[in-house]
Write a protein that holds these residues in place. Structure first.
Motif, PDB file in Angstrom:
ATOM      1  N   TRP A  48       0.819  -1.234   0.061  1.00  0.00           N
ATOM      2  CA  TRP A  48       0.074   0.040  -0.063  1.00  0.00           C
ATOM      3  C   TRP A  48       0.985   1.137   0.180  1.00  0.00           C
ATOM      4  O   TRP A  48       1.909   1.292   0.686  1.00  0.00           O
ATOM      5  N   ARG A  49       0.176   2.302  -0.644  1.00  0.00           N
ATOM      6  CA  ARG A  49       0.868   3.748  -0.648  1.00  0.00           C
ATOM      7  C   ARG A  49      -0.134   4.618   0.201  1.00  0.00           C
ATOM      8  O   ARG A  49      -1.171   4.708  -0.158  1.00  0.00           O
ATOM      9  N   THR A  51      -1.199   8.299  -0.011  1.00  0.00           N
ATOM     10  CA  THR A  51      -1.371   9.369  -0.975  1.00  0.00           C
ATOM     11  C   THR A  51      -2.436  10.515  -0.337  1.00  0.00           C
ATOM     12  O   THR A  51      -2.997  10.180   0.645  1.00  0.00           O
ATOM     13  N   ALA A  53      -4.688  11.493  -1.696  1.00  0.00           N
ATOM     14  CA  ALA A  53      -6.042  10.919  -2.176  1.00  0.00           C
ATOM     15  C   ALA A  53      -6.671   9.448  -1.021  1.00  0.00           C
ATOM     16  O   ALA A  53      -7.891   9.260  -1.285  1.00  0.00           O
ATOM     17  N   LEU A  55      -5.508   5.731   0.631  1.00  0.00           N
ATOM     18  CA  LEU A  55      -4.475   4.599   0.601  1.00  0.00           C
ATOM     19  C   LEU A  55      -4.868   3.962  -0.663  1.00  0.00           C
ATOM     20  O   LEU A  55      -6.023   3.557  -1.054  1.00  0.00           O
ATOM     21  N   GLU A  56      -3.605   3.865  -1.321  1.00  0.00           N
ATOM     22  CA  GLU A  56      -3.669   2.981  -2.702  1.00  0.00           C
ATOM     23  C   GLU A  56      -2.961   1.643  -2.613  1.00  0.00           C
ATOM     24  O   GLU A  56      -1.806   1.660  -2.356  1.00  0.00           O
ATOM     25  N   VAL A  58      -0.801  -1.026  -4.245  1.00  0.00           N
ATOM     26  CA  VAL A  58      -0.067  -1.037  -5.187  1.00  0.00           C
ATOM     27  C   VAL A  58       0.285  -2.381  -6.000  1.00  0.00           C
ATOM     28  O   VAL A  58       0.213  -2.560  -7.149  1.00  0.00           O
ATOM     29  N   PRO A  88      -5.050   1.445  -9.799  1.00  0.00           N
ATOM     30  CA  PRO A  88      -4.994   2.248  -8.807  1.00  0.00           C
ATOM     31  C   PRO A  88      -6.209   2.799  -8.110  1.00  0.00           C
ATOM     32  O   PRO A  88      -6.703   3.630  -9.122  1.00  0.00           O
ATOM     33  N   THR A  89      -6.813   2.741  -7.277  1.00  0.00           N
ATOM     34  CA  THR A  89      -8.184   3.086  -6.770  1.00  0.00           C
ATOM     35  C   THR A  89      -7.453   3.644  -5.278  1.00  0.00           C
ATOM     36  O   THR A  89      -7.803   2.916  -4.143  1.00  0.00           O
ATOM     37  N   PRO A  90      -7.418   4.801  -4.907  1.00  0.00           N
ATOM     38  CA  PRO A  90      -7.236   5.285  -3.630  1.00  0.00           C
ATOM     39  C   PRO A  90      -8.595   5.157  -2.972  1.00  0.00           C
ATOM     40  O   PRO A  90      -9.750   5.464  -3.354  1.00  0.00           O
ATOM     41  N   ARG A  91      -8.340   4.796  -1.614  1.00  0.00           N
ATOM     42  CA  ARG A  91      -9.513   4.594  -0.841  1.00  0.00           C
ATOM     43  C   ARG A  91      -9.220   5.413   0.697  1.00  0.00           C
ATOM     44  O   ARG A  91      -8.271   5.442   1.290  1.00  0.00           O
TER      45      ARG A  91
END
Length: 137
Positions: A48-49, A51, A53, A55-56, A58, A88-91
């Motif tokens: 995970w990253r 960001t 926006a 948590l994404e 990876v 990639p879908t930021p949550r």
């Protein structure tokens, strides 16, 4: 467990973990979440990253497959792990439950893995833990 991931220092975004009314902010930019599937007893890892926006996710890896955990068609077998990169879908948040049937969630960064209980300093048990991106103090 997982490969080392980067750590961010001084201000900016952090990973926040909330469980049973306690919040922990970890000054990390990326991490690996690892666990054992409760039915198949198979290792699973996600990179995970953190960001702006949210948590994404990876990359995901699974050591095998079975009940409800089939890797997608694009997964490739690498060093004994089926691995793939989801879109990639930021949550805004990710909620982690714990049935007690498979042990704890592990959070790994800088080549070190800790259980959520170790991070919180007390047993998490069946409590839900919510992960989100937050501002560093």
């Amino acid at each position: 467990m997982a490969a080392a991931v980067a750590q961010r220092g001084g201000g900016g975004l952090s990973l926040c973990l909330a469980s049973a009314g306690v919040v922990k902010a970890l000054s990390i930019a990326a991490f690996t979440l690892a666990w054992t599937h409760s039915i198949e007893k198979t290792a699973w890892q996600e990179d995970w990253r953190v960001t702006d926006a949210g948590l994404e996710l990876v990359q995901a890896r699974i050591k095998g497959f079975g009940a409800g955990m089939e890797p997608p068609p694009e997964a490739r077998l690498v060093d004994g792990w089926f691995q793939w990169a989801p879109p990639p879908t930021p949550r805004p948040e990710v909620v982690l439950g714990n049935s007690g049937a498979a042990g704890e969630w592990y959070l790994c960064h800088e080549a070190r893995c800790q259980t959520l209980s170790e991070i919180f300093g007390h047993t998490i048990g069946a409590s839900v833990t919510t992960m989100s991106a937050c501002n560093s103090p």
